[in-house]
Design an enzyme around this catalytic site. Structure first.
Site, short mmCIF file in Angstrom:
data_model
loop_
_atom_site.label_atom_id
_atom_site.label_comp_id
_atom_site.label_asym_id
_atom_site.label_seq_id
_atom_site.Cartn_x
_atom_site.Cartn_y
_atom_site.Cartn_z
N ASP A 393 0.82 -1.20 0.00
CA ASP A 393 0.00 0.00 0.00
C ASP A 393 0.86 1.26 0.00
O ASP A 393 1.93 1.31 0.61
CB ASP A 393 -0.89 -0.02 1.25
CG ASP A 393 -1.80 1.20 1.34
OD1 ASP A 393 -2.63 1.38 0.43
OD2 ASP A 393 -1.66 1.96 2.32
N GLU A 446 1.07 -0.60 -5.17
CA GLU A 446 0.11 0.47 -5.42
C GLU A 446 0.93 1.75 -5.49
O GLU A 446 1.30 2.32 -4.47
CB GLU A 446 -0.94 0.56 -4.30
CG GLU A 446 -2.02 1.57 -4.63
CD GLU A 446 -2.45 2.44 -3.45
OE1 GLU A 446 -3.46 3.15 -3.57
OE2 GLU A 446 -1.76 2.44 -2.41
#
Length: 713
Positions: A393, A446
């Site tokens: 993330d 990401e």
């Protein structure tokens, strides 16, 4: 010093114990079960000691303790100093040793002349603390009973006999000034209690028996870039919660195995991706503010329950991806923030150590201890939990010092730039460790910027990720499809631009949770037009996505045309499947997954320029696109036509490469998908008429707001 030690005054050995509230302490030889004598109280605080002239250094013993309420037996933990300090002997050699040596480790201690003693070895890194005590349900959460011993490298250690799996514990820490801090959970804890205690729990990782050997072996040799990957992203707590007289509750990991796995198989997805399951205190963070980086959240069951869930996925040929959050962590008192009263895990300077977007602390990626901690926290999911992939993330926030910061709010690197060299180095090391040690696994970034070579190997100068989310495609394509069809011709480049950079990285196309929350509306609600047109747009866009180069990811609810945006306190709107519209959208997603898996042209060359070719991407006036996808051996081709207007295109001529028969294998306007069932033909024979730069052509009717797949070979 507590425990057994040489007598500095001469003959014999001293046993010293600190047991508050004790009145009498008898010492018993563990081997012979005979009494060695009694300890004398030397301080009102509970300090006892005596000299035993004939006691040997290898004698093991226990205490029989009498206080004002009762008499009980306890094996003195401080006689096992060597076993305690063994915890830190190999911590620095490789990152896996962090979770194999530190935290709460169940051990058996050999006893001279007797049976082994079952114990738990505790070790915690608190380099600047002046004192650390182990507290738990085994000592009434009283920091006086189990003070820990400090090693030269800043770890505090203690072996406690009789403490086993299931015991709850925390650490009572005093900062450099001697001030007592809020009780801390174990940073390497393998299991945790929920609010209000947030206690760590001793856990045995060796009990679960895995049954996924076949899956792991197959995955270790698969070519992921030439294989289909359709990912179902979900939030475990709101996929299908339970409601009863007591209110709302979660499906457990085992219940999810019973309900989710059949659904995934029926829908044809190859992988699931779970929003973070690392232990986290606040439901509203969705898991993106983790505190327990080594423990699956106990909201849904035990670590073994989570293993069972993964195991069942693998036995049903479903890959498991989890979100891993190394970018930041919350300030909760029981967590990592100012762990020993100083900045053990985070950057001290708030211009580097505080994240304004998420009001959370940022790990100090330059510290060796933090780097090992983070890499270990990633590897445990692949090692102990057999997870197939880690989606990392907020990579962009790690890579740049000035991410979400204005001028003057960040500190440049040594070269005066905004790149965080320490984070770059950490991510490269993390990826090297994953691919070196776990051949069944892969990694996903990401990352929302143009940082080069995110999904290229480290030896080529890349960050080393296997895949990268294509945030550019997501943003541009959603912006395009949300426009009224009358205006799409003015935004035609947004739907075609992704092919300019499609092979710069190994991309996954994500329509993730981030796109259906915070007022953005559900995927269906982004679509313009009346009820029929919105559903048609949704279907047209989905099929365009599945035909576009790159692996696929859709958040739960997209596949049924959910009308409300996602709410972590709610549920997927399963009741919508009572209506033909939503049943039709679900039918389409099921068919898209199966076509994508079963049709080599749609996945074998996802990451090679030779697998895609535009037929016509200039027809902005009609908002129509056409392209061809090719199999690895070029024997199979799938031509794709997307009509982004509500106007049917009759007798549409499409350039093709080969003479022969062509078959329409998908029309998103079909009646099964709640379309108008516009007749576009089934079997079409190519004509020897050059068109759109191709040697031959076919003619078909293209339904309104639809995507059509036509297969050759």
């Amino acid at each position: 010093m507590l425990g057994l030690q040489e007598n500095p005054q001469g003959k014999g050995r001293i046993i010293r114990a600190w047991i508050p509230n004790a009145i009498k302490i008898e010492v018993i030889d563990l081997s012979s079960q005979t009494s060695l004598g009694f300890l004398e109280q030397v301080a009102d605080s509970g300090l006892f000691e005596s000299v035993f002239e004939t006691l040997q250094s290898n004698t093991n013993y226990k205490f029989v303790v009498t206080n004002s309420e009762h008499t009980y037996e306890v094996i003195d933990p401080y006689q096992f100093k060597d076993e305690a300090f063994h915890a830190v002997h190999y911590v620095d050699t490789k990152p896996q040793n962090i979770y194999k040596q530190l935290g709460a480790q169940l051990i058996d201690i050999p006893v001279s002349g007797g049976d082994d003693v079952a114990a738990t070895r505790f070790a915690v890194f608190a380099p600047n603390a002046t004192a650390v005590s182990l507290i738990g349900d085994f000592n009434c959460w009283d920091g006086r009973y189990h003070p820990m011993q400090k090693t030269q490298c800043g770890h505090w250690v203690l072996v406690v006999p009789g403490v086993g799996a299931g015991a709850q514990y925390k650490y009572e820490i005093k900062d450099p000034m001697g001030n007592r801090l809020p009780h801390k959970a174990d940073p390497i804890g393998f299991q945790a209690e929920q609010y209000p205690s947030h206690s760590s729990v001793v856990f045995n990782h060796n009990e679960y028996q895995w049954n996924d050997k076949k899956w792991l072996e197959e995955q270790s040799v698969v070519d992921r870039y030439k294989s289909p990957m359709s990912i179902y992203e979900l939030h475990l707590g709101s996929w299908k919660p339970k409601y009863d007289a007591k209110g709302r509750s979660f499906l457990t990991y085992r219940e999810l195995a019973e309900e989710l796995i059949p659904y995934i198989k029926d829908m044809g997805y190859t992988h699931i991706e779970m929003l973070p399951v690392s232990e986290f205190p606040y439901d509203g963070s969705w898991g993106y503010q983790p505190v327990g980086m080594f423990a699956p959240t106990s909201r849904f069951g035990s670590p073994d329950d989570f293993k069972y869930f993964v195991d069942q996925c693998h036995q049903n040929d479903i890959g498991v991806i989890v979100d891993w959050v190394p970018a930041h962590f919350p300030e909760d008192g029981h967590g990592l923030a100012r762990f020993d009263g100083t900045y053990v895990y985070e950057y001290e300077d708030p211009r580097r150590g505080w994240h304004p977007d998420w009001n959370s602390c940022i790990y100090d990626f330059g510290k060796d201890s933090v780097r090992r901690f983070l890499v270990a926290s990633a590897l445990i999911w692949l090692d102990k939990f057999h997870v197939d992939a880690l989606r990392v993330d907020a990579v962009a926030s790690m890579l740049y010092w000035d991410y979400s910061r204005d001028e003057g709010e960040w500190v440049p690197n040594v070269d005066g730039g905004n790149e965080n060299y320490e984070a770059v180095s950490l991510l490269r090391w993390f990826n090297e460790e994953v691919y070196k040690n776990y051949p069944h696994a892969f990694t996903i970034a990401e990352e929302s910027t143009a940082f080069p070579k995110v999904s290229r190997p480290v030896f080529e100068g890349g960050l080393g990720f296997g895949f990268k989310w294509n945030m550019g495609w997501m943003h541009d394509s959603l912006h395009f499809i949300s426009k009224d069809p009358a205006y799409r011709k003015y935004h035609h480049n947004e739907i075609t631009f992704s092919m300019v950079y499609a092979y710069n990285e190994s991309f996954i196309l994500p329509i993730s949770h981030d796109e259906v929350v915070h007022g953005k509306g559900s995927l269906l609600k982004k679509m313009p037009g009346d009820e029929w047109q919105a559903a048609a747009n949704h279907r047209c866009y989905a099929a365009f996505m599945y035909a576009h180069p790159g692996k696929k990811l859709n958040f739960m609810g997209n596949e049924i045309g959910q009308t409300s945006e996602w709410n972590y306190q709610g549920s997927v709107e399963w009741h919508l499947l009572e209506f033909d519209k939503h049943k039709g959208i679900q039918n389409l997603f099921r068919q898209l997954n199966n076509l994508y898996k079963d049709t080599p042209a749609l996945h074998e060359k996802d990451h090679e320029p030779g697998g895609f070719e535009w037929i016509d991407h200039h027809d902005a006036a009609q908002s129509i696109l056409s392209f061809v996808r090719k199999s690895a051996d070029n024997s199979q081709k799938v031509y794709v036509v997307s009509n982004f207007t509500p106007i049917p295109r009759n007798n549409y001529r499409l350039g093709v490469k080969d003479l022969g028969n062509y078959e329409v294998i998908l029309s998103t306007d079909a009646g099964d998908y709640w379309g108008s069932n516009y007749d576009c033909g089934q079997k079409i024979e190519a004509e020897n008429q050059p068109w759109q730069g191709q040697s031959h052509s076919i003619e078909l009717n293209v339904p309104p707001l639809s995507t059509v797949y036509i297969k050759f070979g």
